[in-house]
Design an enzyme around this catalytic site. Structure first.
Site, PDB file in Angstrom:
ATOM      1  N   LYS A   1       0.605  -0.958   0.336  1.00  0.00           N
ATOM      2  CA  LYS A   1       0.510   0.191  -0.196  1.00  0.00           C
ATOM      3  C   LYS A   1       0.441   0.979  -0.139  1.00  0.00           C
ATOM      4  CE  LYS A   1      -2.138   2.715   2.620  1.00  0.00           C
ATOM      5  NZ  LYS A   1      -1.732   4.371   1.631  1.00  0.00           N
TER       6      LYS A   1
ATOM      7  N   GLU B   1       9.192   0.682  10.806  1.00  0.00           N
ATOM      8  CA  GLU B   1      10.676   1.926  10.487  1.00  0.00           C
ATOM      9  C   GLU B   1       9.802   3.681  11.145  1.00  0.00           C
ATOM     10  OE1 GLU B   1      13.489   1.543  10.102  1.00  0.00           O
ATOM     11  OE2 GLU B   1      13.637  -0.019   9.209  1.00  0.00           O
TER      12      GLU B   1
ATOM     13  N   CYS C   1      13.168  10.203   6.837  1.00  0.00           N
ATOM     14  CA  CYS C   1      13.662   9.798   8.333  1.00  0.00           C
ATOM     15  C   CYS C   1      14.908   9.873   8.795  1.00  0.00           C
ATOM     16  CB  CYS C   1      12.722   8.697   8.491  1.00  0.00           C
ATOM     17  SG  CYS C   1      13.843   7.856   7.420  1.00  0.00           S
TER      18      CYS C   1
ATOM     19  N   GLU D   1      10.345  15.944  15.626  1.00  0.00           N
ATOM     20  CA  GLU D   1      10.206  15.685  14.116  1.00  0.00           C
ATOM     21  C   GLU D   1       9.480  16.395  13.631  1.00  0.00           C
ATOM     22  OE1 GLU D   1       9.319  11.974  12.207  1.00  0.00           O
ATOM     23  OE2 GLU D   1      10.841  11.957  11.497  1.00  0.00           O
TER      24      GLU D   1
HETATM   25  P1  NAD Z   1       2.478   8.027   8.050  1.00  0.00           P
HETATM   26  O1  NAD Z   1       2.370   7.298   9.259  1.00  0.00           O
HETATM   27  O2  NAD Z   1       1.321   9.729   7.727  1.00  0.00           O
HETATM   28  O3  NAD Z   1       1.341   6.966   6.376  1.00  0.00           O
HETATM   29  C1  NAD Z   1       2.323   6.207   6.295  1.00  0.00           C
HETATM   30  C2  NAD Z   1       1.638   5.544   5.985  1.00  0.00           C
HETATM   31  O4  NAD Z   1       0.772   5.073   7.007  1.00  0.00           O
HETATM   32  C3  NAD Z   1       0.334   5.389   4.590  1.00  0.00           C
HETATM   33  O5  NAD Z   1       1.126   4.771   3.296  1.00  0.00           O
HETATM   34  C4  NAD Z   1      -0.777   5.695   5.525  1.00  0.00           C
HETATM   35  O6  NAD Z   1      -1.658   5.626   3.724  1.00  0.00           O
HETATM   36  C5  NAD Z   1      -0.170   4.585   5.831  1.00  0.00           C
HETATM   37  N1  NAD Z   1      -1.479   4.678   7.304  1.00  0.00           N
HETATM   38  C6  NAD Z   1      -2.154   5.492   7.281  1.00  0.00           C
HETATM   39  N2  NAD Z   1      -2.531   5.608   8.836  1.00  0.00           N
HETATM   40  C7  NAD Z   1      -2.810   3.976   8.647  1.00  0.00           C
HETATM   41  C8  NAD Z   1      -3.732   3.274   9.451  1.00  0.00           C
HETATM   42  N3  NAD Z   1      -3.558   3.676  10.796  1.00  0.00           N
HETATM   43  N4  NAD Z   1      -3.475   1.883   9.319  1.00  0.00           N
HETATM   44  C9  NAD Z   1      -2.753   1.859   8.262  1.00  0.00           C
HETATM   45  N5  NAD Z   1      -1.318   2.143   7.506  1.00  0.00           N
HETATM   46  C10 NAD Z   1      -2.108   3.392   7.655  1.00  0.00           C
HETATM   47  O7  NAD Z   1       3.411   8.798   7.620  1.00  0.00           O
HETATM   48  P2  NAD Z   1       3.866   9.511   6.638  1.00  0.00           P
HETATM   49  O8  NAD Z   1       3.964  11.413   6.770  1.00  0.00           O
HETATM   50  O9  NAD Z   1       3.952   9.074   5.046  1.00  0.00           O
HETATM   51  O10 NAD Z   1       5.311   9.149   6.978  1.00  0.00           O
HETATM   52  C11 NAD Z   1       6.326  10.583   7.069  1.00  0.00           C
HETATM   53  C12 NAD Z   1       6.844   9.740   8.084  1.00  0.00           C
HETATM   54  O11 NAD Z   1       7.620   8.260   8.191  1.00  0.00           O
HETATM   55  C13 NAD Z   1       7.595  10.629   9.347  1.00  0.00           C
HETATM   56  O12 NAD Z   1       8.033  10.777  10.136  1.00  0.00           O
HETATM   57  C14 NAD Z   1       9.238  10.085   8.740  1.00  0.00           C
HETATM   58  O13 NAD Z   1      10.176  10.496   9.440  1.00  0.00           O
HETATM   59  C15 NAD Z   1       8.911   9.079   8.810  1.00  0.00           C
HETATM   60  N6  NAD Z   1       9.658   7.437   7.463  1.00  0.00           N
HETATM   61  C16 NAD Z   1      10.911   6.939   8.460  1.00  0.00           C
HETATM   62  C17 NAD Z   1      11.818   6.257   8.159  1.00  0.00           C
HETATM   63  C18 NAD Z   1      12.562   5.090   8.343  1.00  0.00           C
HETATM   64  O14 NAD Z   1      12.909   4.842   7.493  1.00  0.00           O
HETATM   65  N7  NAD Z   1      12.397   5.374   9.700  1.00  0.00           N
HETATM   66  C19 NAD Z   1      11.767   6.117   6.233  1.00  0.00           C
HETATM   67  C20 NAD Z   1      10.955   7.349   5.903  1.00  0.00           C
HETATM   68  C21 NAD Z   1      10.051   7.591   6.400  1.00  0.00           C
END
Ligand code: NAD
Length: 508
Positions: A198, A272, A306, A407
């Protein structure tokens, strides 16, 4: 498809309209289920926006539970009838064939990623290429892996099988779509699982297109993509009884929800999550190099990484000398059209995200930090519609401020000074995150000691963004659970089975 936009002399709006038309002309962005395109069961679509000009890019299938059910069923069939019985070498060869097709379409994938993320096109090309390298790495490692035999007496033969889970679910964020697809889907498939992926609602296009490029190469059902929203497609995937392993990259709050959903079914999860990563400049550092490394660490992908170096910890004795150099480096990051070759700073990915980052800029001022540069939207008509922010640096930040521990995920760096080694380590470790860290020093002994003392999954010395295929990536503390990018990621996508066979005493 050529993505040479250097001949575009029109306005940014015209550039992007042409690019969007070109990208959308290649395909339609349905779900990818059972080896074919599928509209959402209820026919609905949504459109991610081009953040450089605030225009919709193309309609995308808006998947919900019914589509996730169909994708999981297709994955199960693909796993049971096609993938599970293949040898690692056979799977590896097919994955590599798919990688070759994606490489042939690298420009197209990069253009999609640039349009949906707002990422400079040259960076998008590098990130897509990097993602393909990870697919390749997992395919190669899986093929080379052997098994374990356990020493026993002559009356039994004990060994360990590593078996895939079956159907796995991979949930992606928006900042590095193809790279993180490589990290997750690459590992899942190479380890012998079928995948239901997804992508994030802000950036599903490149991932959908990558899946389409597997047509006729990967067996039907082995790879499925269900674009849609977290609360619709995401929750349906994490709750599905036939999904036996979950991997999620995204924010900490959503990571907790994914883990709660997984707990209901005792499904293993790799998480992650976020970071508030320190870059520590010790007084003996090469300051020219440290200044440019710090700026890259903070402003690559507009700080939406991230592992972005958001906190710069600099020793007080070298602060002034470092600042001169560093602010020159920051000045080289200029907001511009992501499609222009020279651009190194695009807009933020979506509007409400820019609002969130802007609120942190306000908070920093309220908390008493000083803006050294940036702090606003860029001037001028050309970028007025996009979700741009100037590269921003805050000084006079103390560890107790919220801006020093939360963050922000934007083009913002925070300078904190320290007096002693112990203080530097205490500040570096004084947050709930522990994803990555950078250390600038010319003293090897100090570098190794700091690498040992800093609580983070990766520590990079005299460089930043040091993750390569083979180095594990993942977080300490609230930055996550599990590791990707290395052979141990394949282990996380398999479960071990101990077999012990009694050997009879020969009766001959
Ligand atoms: P997010 O948590 O809002 O969304 C991530 C994904 O989860 C999206 O596909 C979203 O549709 C899905 N999602 C949202 N709610 C959900 C639920 N209840 N159940 C299942 N899936 C759900 O994050 P974002 O805004 O897309 O990304 C930014 C964040 O990601 C930042 O905090 C960043 O640090 C982190 N990030 C971490 C890494 C890593 O490797 N540690 C890499 C990239 C980004």
């Amino acid at each position: 498809m050529s993505t040479d936009f250097t001949d575009f002399t029109d306005s940014i709006d015209e550039n992007h309209e042409r690019a969007r038309n070109r990208a959308a002309a290649e395909t339609s962005f349905d779900a990818w289920i059972g080896g074919e395109r599928a509209a959402a069961a209820d026919g609905r679509t949504f459109s991610p926006r081009d953040p450089a000009v605030d225009e919709p890019i193309a309609p995308v299938a808006r998947c919900t539970e019914a589509d996730v059910d169909a994708a999981v069923a297709a994955a199960r069939e693909g796993y049971e009838t096609e993938w599970a019985d293949r040898t690692a070498s056979e799977r590896s060869a097919l994955i590599r064939e798919w990688i070759d097709v994606m490489r042939d379409h690298l420009d197209e994938l990069a253009l999609l990623e640039s349009l949906e993320v707002g990422k400079p096109l040259s960076f998008a090309r590098a990130d897509v290429e990097n993602g393909l390298n990870f697919f390749e790495y997992y395919a190669d490692v899986a093929r080379a892996q052997g098994g374990d035999q356990v020493a026993t007496g002559s009356d039994s033969h004990a060994y360990v099988r590593r078996e895939p889970y079956g159907v796995t679910g991979e949930i992606l964020p928006w900042n590095y779509p193809i790279l993180l697809m490589g990290w997750k889907v690459g590992a899942a498939l190479a380890a012998g699982n079928a995948s239901v992926c997804k992508p994030a609602e802000q950036a599903p296009l490149a991932v959908v297109r990558a899946a389409q490029l597997s047509e006729g190469v990967l067996p039907d059902g082995v790879l499925n993509v269900v674009p849609g929203f977290g609360e619709e497609a995401g929750t349906a995937l994490t709750a599905h009884a036939d999904v036996r392993k979950l991997s999620f990259t995204g924010s900490v709050p959503v990571g907790r929800e994914v883990m709660r959903a997984a707990a209901d079914r005792v499904t293993p999860v790799t998480l992650e999550l976020g970071g508030k990563n320190p870059f520590v400049v010790f007084p003996d550092a090469d300051l020219d190099a440290a200044a440019s490394t710090a700026a890259v660490g903070g402003f690559y992908n507009a700080g939406q990484s991230c592992d972005s170096a958001s906190r710069i910890l600099v020793h007080e004795d070298v602060k002034e000398a470092f600042l001169d150099r560093y602010l020159d480096e920051v000045a080289a990051y200029e907001p511009g059209d992501p499609l222009a070759e020279e651009t190194n700073l695009g807009p933020l990915c979506y509007e409400s995200h820019r609002e969130k980052v802007t609120e942190y800029l306000e908070l920093g001022r309220e908390e008493g930090a000083t803006v050294l540069t940036g702090g606003a939207r860029p001037d001028g008509e050309a970028l007025a519609d996009g979700y741009y922010l100037e590269p921003t640096v805050f000084d006079d930040v103390t560890p107790d401020m919220r801006i020093a521990s939360e963050e922000v995920f934007g083009p913002v760096q925070f300078l904190v000074t320290f007096e002693s080694y112990e203080e530097a380590i205490e500040i570096a470790n004084g947050v709930e995150y522990g994803l990555t860290a950078g250390v600038a020093t010319s003293d090897l002994s100090l570098a190794h000691r700091a690498a040992a003392d800093i609580q983070a999954g990766s520590v990079w010395v005299n460089q930043y963004f040091g993750t390569v295929p083979g180095t594990p990536f993942g977080g300490f503390k609230q930055s996550g659970i599990g590791r990707e990018c290395a052979a141990e990621a394949l282990a996380e996508y398999t479960q071990s089975k101990a077999v012990n066979v009694a050997l009879d005493v020969p009766s001959l």
